[in-house]
Design a protein around this motif. Sequence first.
Motif, short mmCIF file in Angstrom:
data_model
loop_
_atom_site.label_atom_id
_atom_site.label_comp_id
_atom_site.label_asym_id
_atom_site.label_seq_id
_atom_site.Cartn_x
_atom_site.Cartn_y
_atom_site.Cartn_z
N ASP A 24 1.86 11.34 -8.70
CA ASP A 24 1.67 10.20 -9.61
C ASP A 24 1.54 8.90 -8.82
OD1 ASP A 24 1.82 11.91 -11.76
OD2 ASP A 24 3.90 11.39 -12.28
N ASN A 25 2.36 8.77 -7.79
CA ASN A 25 2.31 7.56 -6.97
C ASN A 25 0.99 7.44 -6.23
OD1 ASN A 25 4.90 7.18 -7.82
ND2 ASN A 25 5.87 7.59 -5.88
N ILE A 26 0.51 8.55 -5.65
CA ILE A 26 -0.74 8.49 -4.90
C ILE A 26 -1.91 8.17 -5.83
CG2 ILE A 26 -1.37 10.95 -4.88
CD1 ILE A 26 -1.73 8.55 -1.91
N ASP A 27 -1.89 8.71 -7.04
CA ASP A 27 -2.96 8.39 -8.00
C ASP A 27 -2.93 6.91 -8.35
OD1 ASP A 27 -3.90 10.98 -8.06
OD2 ASP A 27 -2.89 11.50 -9.94
N ALA A 28 -1.74 6.38 -8.60
CA ALA A 28 -1.60 4.95 -8.94
C ALA A 28 -2.07 4.09 -7.77
CB ALA A 28 -0.15 4.63 -9.29
N TRP A 29 -1.68 4.47 -6.56
CA TRP A 29 -2.06 3.69 -5.37
C TRP A 29 -3.56 3.74 -5.16
CZ3 TRP A 29 -4.00 5.18 -0.49
CH2 TRP A 29 -4.06 4.13 0.43
N ARG A 30 -4.16 4.92 -5.31
CA ARG A 30 -5.62 5.04 -5.13
C ARG A 30 -6.37 4.19 -6.15
NH1 ARG A 30 -5.49 11.51 -3.96
NH2 ARG A 30 -5.18 11.38 -1.70
N ASN A 31 -5.91 4.19 -7.40
CA ASN A 31 -6.55 3.37 -8.43
C ASN A 31 -6.38 1.89 -8.13
OD1 ASN A 31 -7.61 5.49 -9.96
ND2 ASN A 31 -5.69 5.75 -11.08
N PHE A 32 -5.18 1.52 -7.68
CA PHE A 32 -4.90 0.13 -7.31
C PHE A 32 -5.82 -0.29 -6.16
CE2 PHE A 32 -2.08 -2.79 -4.74
CZ PHE A 32 -2.24 -3.89 -5.55
N SER A 33 -5.93 0.56 -5.15
CA SER A 33 -6.77 0.27 -4.00
C SER A 33 -8.23 0.08 -4.42
CB SER A 33 -6.65 1.40 -2.97
OG SER A 33 -7.38 1.09 -1.81
N LYS A 34 -8.73 0.97 -5.28
CA LYS A 34 -10.11 0.84 -5.77
C LYS A 34 -10.31 -0.49 -6.49
CE LYS A 34 -11.02 5.75 -6.32
NZ LYS A 34 -10.90 6.85 -7.27
#
Length: 112
Positions: A24-34
Amino acid sequence: MENASLFPKTTKALLDKKAALAPDNIDAWRNFSKAVFKAGALDEKTKQLIAVAVGHVTQCPYCIRAHTSQAMRKGASKEEIMEAIWVATEMRAGAAYAHATIAMDEMEKHHH
């Protein structure tokens, strides 16, 4: 590579294992980064140049590699990248010197 044990080679398998530990954290971080690196008031090249500079201040070798590559893909020249690195260098040095005010304040308390 002299720092191979300190900075292991990034592999897909290693990245997948790392991501699986907190999906969940990696998905949130990847979306944030995008969202952060998408063109907005600043274009993508400028954002990548900022990232190169910040990567040098935070001293993240992985960030430096990734964002230098991205900056070039977004059209940054080698000269622009090096100028961004020099801005980071000045800011890091300047911050160290600016904090000398704290040391000065402390020294003023000791009248030896």
